[in-house]
Design a protein around this motif. Structure first.
Motif, PDB file in Angstrom:
ATOM      1  N   UNK A 149      -3.593  -4.310  -8.032  1.00 35.61           N
ATOM      2  CA  UNK A 149      -3.970  -3.856  -6.694  1.00 35.61           C
ATOM      3  C   UNK A 149      -4.867  -4.874  -5.990  1.00 35.61           C
ATOM      4  N   UNK A 150      -5.843  -5.403  -6.703  1.00 40.50           N
ATOM      5  CA  UNK A 150      -6.719  -6.410  -6.086  1.00 40.50           C
ATOM      6  C   UNK A 150      -5.898  -7.641  -5.710  1.00 40.50           C
ATOM      7  N   UNK A 151      -5.020  -8.064  -6.609  1.00 39.67           N
ATOM      8  CA  UNK A 151      -4.171  -9.221  -6.324  1.00 39.67           C
ATOM      9  C   UNK A 151      -3.303  -9.002  -5.099  1.00 39.67           C
ATOM     10  N   UNK A 152      -2.661  -7.839  -5.015  1.00 42.22           N
ATOM     11  CA  UNK A 152      -1.826  -7.535  -3.850  1.00 42.22           C
ATOM     12  C   UNK A 152      -2.652  -7.517  -2.568  1.00 42.22           C
ATOM     13  N   UNK A 153      -3.818  -6.885  -2.626  1.00 46.53           N
ATOM     14  CA  UNK A 153      -4.668  -6.803  -1.432  1.00 46.53           C
ATOM     15  C   UNK A 153      -5.138  -8.160  -0.955  1.00 46.53           C
ATOM     16  N   UNK A 154      -5.517  -9.020  -1.899  1.00 42.48           N
ATOM     17  CA  UNK A 154      -6.020 -10.345  -1.530  1.00 42.48           C
ATOM     18  C   UNK A 154      -4.881 -11.248  -1.065  1.00 42.48           C
ATOM     19  N   UNK A 155      -3.818 -11.312  -1.838  1.00 41.81           N
ATOM     20  CA  UNK A 155      -2.728 -12.243  -1.516  1.00 41.81           C
ATOM     21  C   UNK A 155      -1.953 -11.797  -0.278  1.00 41.81           C
ATOM     22  N   UNK A 156      -1.556 -10.526  -0.253  1.00 42.02           N
ATOM     23  CA  UNK A 156      -0.758 -10.050   0.880  1.00 42.02           C
ATOM     24  C   UNK A 156      -1.604  -9.742   2.106  1.00 42.02           C
ATOM     25  N   UNK A 157      -2.907  -9.562   1.913  1.00 44.89           N
ATOM     26  CA  UNK A 157      -3.778  -9.210   3.025  1.00 44.89           C
ATOM     27  C   UNK A 157      -4.306 -10.386   3.814  1.00 44.89           C
ATOM     28  N   UNK A 158      -3.977 -11.593   3.384  1.00 43.75           N
ATOM     29  CA  UNK A 158      -4.425 -12.775   4.135  1.00 43.75           C
ATOM     30  C   UNK A 158      -3.735 -12.820   5.481  1.00 43.75           C
ATOM     31  N   UNK A 199       0.834  -1.209   0.000  1.00 39.97           N
ATOM     32  CA  UNK A 199       0.000   0.000   0.000  1.00 39.97           C
ATOM     33  C   UNK A 199       0.867   1.257   0.000  1.00 39.97           C
ATOM     34  N   UNK A 200       1.924   1.248   0.773  1.00 38.63           N
ATOM     35  CA  UNK A 200       2.830   2.399   0.829  1.00 38.63           C
ATOM     36  C   UNK A 200       3.501   2.620  -0.527  1.00 38.63           C
ATOM     37  N   UNK A 201       3.991   1.564  -1.142  1.00 37.16           N
ATOM     38  CA  UNK A 201       4.654   1.693  -2.449  1.00 37.16           C
ATOM     39  C   UNK A 201       3.676   2.186  -3.505  1.00 37.16           C
ATOM     40  N   UNK A 202       2.485   1.606  -3.536  1.00 39.43           N
ATOM     41  CA  UNK A 202       1.474   2.049  -4.503  1.00 39.43           C
ATOM     42  C   UNK A 202       1.137   3.518  -4.265  1.00 39.43           C
ATOM     43  N   UNK A 203       0.971   3.898  -3.003  1.00 46.77           N
ATOM     44  CA  UNK A 203       0.676   5.293  -2.684  1.00 46.77           C
ATOM     45  C   UNK A 203       1.776   6.234  -3.137  1.00 46.77           C
ATOM     46  N   UNK A 204       3.019   5.875  -2.890  1.00 41.72           N
ATOM     47  CA  UNK A 204       4.151   6.718  -3.303  1.00 41.72           C
ATOM     48  C   UNK A 204       4.212   6.815  -4.824  1.00 41.72           C
ATOM     49  N   UNK A 235      -5.084  -3.295   3.214  1.00 41.92           N
ATOM     50  CA  UNK A 235      -5.810  -4.285   2.408  1.00 41.92           C
ATOM     51  C   UNK A 235      -7.010  -3.636   1.716  1.00 41.92           C
ATOM     52  N   UNK A 236      -7.775  -2.858   2.457  1.00 38.56           N
ATOM     53  CA  UNK A 236      -8.939  -2.186   1.865  1.00 38.56           C
ATOM     54  C   UNK A 236      -8.530  -1.191   0.782  1.00 38.56           C
ATOM     55  N   UNK A 237      -7.470  -0.433   1.024  1.00 42.35           N
ATOM     56  CA  UNK A 237      -6.976   0.521   0.031  1.00 42.35           C
ATOM     57  C   UNK A 237      -6.664  -0.190  -1.281  1.00 42.35           C
ATOM     58  N   UNK A 246      -7.626  -3.290  -2.363  1.00 40.94           N
ATOM     59  CA  UNK A 246      -8.763  -3.973  -2.994  1.00 40.94           C
ATOM     60  C   UNK A 246      -9.790  -2.977  -3.513  1.00 40.94           C
ATOM     61  N   UNK A 247     -10.187  -2.024  -2.684  1.00 41.14           N
ATOM     62  CA  UNK A 247     -11.189  -1.039  -3.128  1.00 41.14           C
ATOM     63  C   UNK A 247     -10.607  -0.162  -4.234  1.00 41.14           C
ATOM     64  N   UNK A 248      -9.346   0.232  -4.089  1.00 40.25           N
ATOM     65  CA  UNK A 248      -8.692   1.006  -5.144  1.00 40.25           C
ATOM     66  C   UNK A 248      -8.648   0.230  -6.442  1.00 40.25           C
ATOM     67  N   UNK A 249      -8.363  -1.064  -6.354  1.00 41.84           N
ATOM     68  CA  UNK A 249      -8.365  -1.911  -7.545  1.00 41.84           C
ATOM     69  C   UNK A 249      -9.736  -1.992  -8.184  1.00 41.84           C
ATOM     70  N   UNK A 250     -10.767  -2.067  -7.357  1.00 42.49           N
ATOM     71  CA  UNK A 250     -12.143  -2.091  -7.893  1.00 42.49           C
ATOM     72  C   UNK A 250     -12.457  -0.770  -8.591  1.00 42.49           C
ATOM     73  N   UNK A 251     -12.025   0.341  -7.991  1.00 33.13           N
ATOM     74  CA  UNK A 251     -12.228   1.652  -8.621  1.00 33.13           C
ATOM     75  C   UNK A 251     -11.548   1.680  -9.986  1.00 33.13           C
TER      76      UNK A 251
END
Length: 154
Positions: free
Chosen positions: A138-147, A23-28, A92-94, A96-101
């Motif tokens: 983003x969805x993949x990162x949120x799901x896989x890393x957010x487990x 999330x930090x890397x994507x944000x930066x 995780x929400x950032x 996944x939700x960002x990926x959906x957006x």
């Protein structure tokens, strides 16, 4: 306001867990892209950068159509990523939700007439496919890393 025990367990220093790091890397990256959209040389035809709409002639890296609105959205999305990287759940929400957006934006870009007023962001074909890659990534990162990982027992 009190925090629940799960909030206390969830809050870790920024970028301690893999999902927080992502999330930090994507944000930066979004912050860098948002700034780059205003920088001559990185963005061609900056003089044609409009506030919004398909008439903006500015192109980030000569490929992605941008506007002031588009750049501000990237900056805000970046700020959100950096801020939400403070907790595992928010990271995780950032993602996944960002990926959906971005998935919705990808579909929107595919169905609108690029020369119409509906193309207010603005979007071009390169933007559309970048949005697809961002959605999947983003969805993949949120799901896989957010487990949640359960502690190993010996």
């Amino acid at each position: 306001m009190t925090s629940s025990p799960s909030d206390a367990r969830d809050r870790r220093p920024v970028a301690e867990t893999p999902v927080q790091k992502a999330a930090l890397i994507v944000g930066v990256v979004f912050l860098v892209v948002g700034v780059a959209g205003f920088v001559p040389g990185l963005t061609t035809d900056v003089g044609d950068l409009h506030g919004a709409g398909h008439g903006s002639g500015a192109m980030l890296l000569g490929l992605f159509q941008v506007s002031v609105l588009h750049n501000i959205v990237h900056l805000l999305f970046g700020i959100a990523g950096v801020a939400l990287a403070r907790t595992v759940r928010a990271s995780k929400l950032y993602l996944i939700v960002g990926g959906i957006v971005y998935a919705v934006l990808w579909i929107y870009g595919l169905v609108i007439d690029k020369d119409s007023q509906a193309n207010f962001v603005p979007l071009n074909t390169a933007d559309d496919w970048l949005h697809f890659v961002l959605a999947v990534g983003m969805i993949g990162l949120g799901v896989i890393l957010g487990r949640r990982r359960s502690p190993r027992t010996v």
